[in-house]
Design a protein around this motif. Structure first.
Motif, mmCIF file in Angstrom:
data_model
loop_
_atom_site.group_PDB
_atom_site.id
_atom_site.type_symbol
_atom_site.label_atom_id
_atom_site.label_comp_id
_atom_site.label_asym_id
_atom_site.label_seq_id
_atom_site.Cartn_x
_atom_site.Cartn_y
_atom_site.Cartn_z
ATOM 1 N N MET A 25 0.818 -1.219 0.000
ATOM 2 C CA MET A 25 0.000 0.000 0.000
ATOM 3 C C MET A 25 0.848 1.263 0.000
ATOM 4 O O MET A 25 0.480 2.268 -0.615
ATOM 5 N N ILE A 26 1.989 1.233 0.694
ATOM 6 C CA ILE A 26 2.800 2.431 0.848
ATOM 7 C C ILE A 26 3.677 2.689 -0.382
ATOM 8 O O ILE A 26 3.880 3.843 -0.773
ATOM 9 N N TYR A 27 4.158 1.617 -1.007
ATOM 10 C CA TYR A 27 5.092 1.810 -2.115
ATOM 11 C C TYR A 27 4.538 2.655 -3.262
ATOM 12 O O TYR A 27 5.249 3.521 -3.785
ATOM 13 N N PRO A 28 3.268 2.448 -3.710
ATOM 14 C CA PRO A 28 2.774 3.313 -4.797
ATOM 15 C C PRO A 28 2.851 4.801 -4.477
ATOM 16 O O PRO A 28 3.165 5.619 -5.358
ATOM 17 N N PHE A 29 2.572 5.177 -3.206
ATOM 18 C CA PHE A 29 2.684 6.582 -2.823
ATOM 19 C C PHE A 29 4.142 7.043 -2.895
ATOM 20 O O PHE A 29 4.432 8.139 -3.386
ATOM 21 N N LEU A 30 5.052 6.210 -2.394
ATOM 22 C CA LEU A 30 6.469 6.570 -2.433
ATOM 23 C C LEU A 30 6.954 6.682 -3.874
ATOM 24 O O LEU A 30 7.748 7.576 -4.210
ATOM 25 N N ALA A 40 13.961 14.762 -15.095
ATOM 26 C CA ALA A 40 13.442 13.969 -16.209
ATOM 27 C C ALA A 40 14.245 12.682 -16.386
ATOM 28 O O ALA A 40 13.677 11.608 -16.607
ATOM 29 N N LYS A 41 15.544 12.765 -16.252
ATOM 30 C CA LYS A 41 16.397 11.586 -16.406
ATOM 31 C C LYS A 41 16.112 10.564 -15.322
ATOM 32 O O LYS A 41 16.003 9.360 -15.581
ATOM 33 N N GLU A 42 15.965 11.034 -14.089
ATOM 34 C CA GLU A 42 15.695 10.132 -12.970
ATOM 35 C C GLU A 42 14.306 9.518 -13.086
ATOM 36 O O GLU A 42 14.101 8.350 -12.756
ATOM 37 N N ALA A 43 13.325 10.286 -13.569
ATOM 38 C CA ALA A 43 11.966 9.775 -13.699
ATOM 39 C C ALA A 43 11.873 8.643 -14.702
ATOM 40 O O ALA A 43 11.046 7.735 -14.558
ATOM 41 N N LEU A 44 12.720 8.693 -15.739
ATOM 42 C CA LEU A 44 12.712 7.655 -16.773
ATOM 43 C C LEU A 44 13.568 6.452 -16.420
ATOM 44 O O LEU A 44 13.616 5.481 -17.174
ATOM 45 N N ARG A 45 14.237 6.509 -15.281
ATOM 46 C CA ARG A 45 15.094 5.386 -14.880
ATOM 47 C C ARG A 45 14.237 4.172 -14.552
ATOM 48 O O ARG A 45 13.313 4.260 -13.762
ATOM 49 N N PRO A 46 14.520 3.012 -15.139
ATOM 50 C CA PRO A 46 13.743 1.812 -14.820
ATOM 51 C C PRO A 46 14.061 1.313 -13.411
ATOM 52 O O PRO A 46 15.108 1.634 -12.848
ATOM 53 N N GLY A 47 13.135 0.559 -12.856
ATOM 54 C CA GLY A 47 13.364 0.001 -11.526
ATOM 55 C C GLY A 47 12.499 0.663 -10.473
ATOM 56 O O GLY A 47 11.600 1.459 -10.766
ATOM 57 N N LEU A 48 12.774 0.320 -9.221
ATOM 58 C CA LEU A 48 12.004 0.842 -8.100
ATOM 59 C C LEU A 48 12.395 2.280 -7.792
ATOM 60 O O LEU A 48 13.565 2.650 -7.889
ATOM 61 N N HIS A 49 11.400 3.081 -7.410
ATOM 62 C CA HIS A 49 11.634 4.482 -7.040
ATOM 63 C C HIS A 49 11.115 4.698 -5.620
ATOM 64 O O HIS A 49 9.954 5.025 -5.411
#
Length: 287
Positions: A25-30, A40-49
């Protein structure tokens, strides 16, 4: 008390289960919060954020400087505040007489109201009714049709039934009528359940979008959830969204609008949470 081996295994299972559920439940908010604060570069990075490695406030600045966002926010606040307040008043006025055993034909009224929980006219008859009442493209179309929730009204009625009748008798001996008793005696004693129902109503109004999508055509009356839906699903050309460049990414702005939409309810909930369990439990004791 010393727990048996089976009880210890069950406790471990519960801890693991609720830990996984909490993370889910918490991860989608994070994730969304991280994207909204990322370059923009960080937003397009694949993987967990979980958190942004490169922070940028561009998306939030875009949100706070866009008039349409604040217009939709104001319309949503109006709908939520007025809708919740009027809903509590209407449900109180309906629940109080239904909680009194001396109300004539009470069983008939109860049955008639319960039917509305299971059957409705459908979308087209509802739209024709709203149109005939002249509510299409009016702010009140978001409030009046859903003024009373049958389920919430029954919880409030059950709570009122649990209030000692001696208080009402005492007030009548002092010359109070039914309206005075309701607002001076019954409602002040019903703060826990009213706070719970207020939270339900506020969340419902804040998250609602379908009725605004159907009944409102004036762009000045757009609500936040309808704007968010348009932004995320259909509006690649919306003025708030930047052109996709190596330094700017529309997804960061979308994430910022999503967080901006969710934050007010997340902030409100802790103030009403302490009433939540008490209000629901007490309101469900009597049938």
């Amino acid at each position: 008390m010393k727990m048996s081996a089976g009880e210890k295994v069950f406790q471990v299972f519960l801890i693991l289960f609720f830990t996984i559920l909490s993370v889910a439940m918490i991860y989608p908010f994070l994730h969304v919060l991280s994207i909204s604060l990322s370059t923009a570069k960080e937003a397009l990075r694949p993987g967990l954020h979980f958190f942004p490695h490169e922070i940028s406030l561009f998306a939030w600045k875009k949100v706070f400087t866009t008039n349409t966002v604040w217009l939709a926010f104001g319309n949503t606040v109006f709908r939520t505040v007025m809708g919740t307040f009027l809903s509590l008043i209407a449900m109180s006025l309906a629940a109080y007489p239904l909680s009194r055993k001396y109300l004539p034909h009470r069983s008939f009224y109860m049955t008639f109201i319960i039917i509305t929980m299971f059957f409705s006219g459908g979308l087209i008859p509802s739209y024709l009714l709203i149109k005939s009442l002249g509510l299409v493209d009016s702010r009140w179309v978001l409030i009046i049709p859903g003024l009373i929730s049958t389920y919430s009204m029954f919880i409030l009625r059950n709570f009122y039934m649990g209030i000692p009748s001696e208080l009402e008798d005492s007030a009548k001996m002092d010359g109070a009528n039914d309206i005075r008793i309701l607002f001076s005696v019954i409602i002040p004693l019903s703060k826990p359940v009213l706070a719970t129902l207020a939270l339900w109503s506020a969340v419902g109004h804040w998250n609602a979008w379908f009725d605004a999508l159907i009944y409102l055509q004036d762009p000045d009356k757009i609500v936040l959830q309808t704007y968010l839906r348009r932004l995320v699903i259909t509006a690649e050309g919306d003025p708030i969204l930047p052109l996709r460049t190596p330094d700017m990414e529309p997804e960061t702005v979308k994430a910022a609008v999503i967080m901006f939409t969710a934050l007010p309810i997340l902030i409100l909930y802790p103030f009403l949470q302490r009433y939540f369990v008490k209000g629901v439990m007490v309101g469900s004791l009597k049938g």
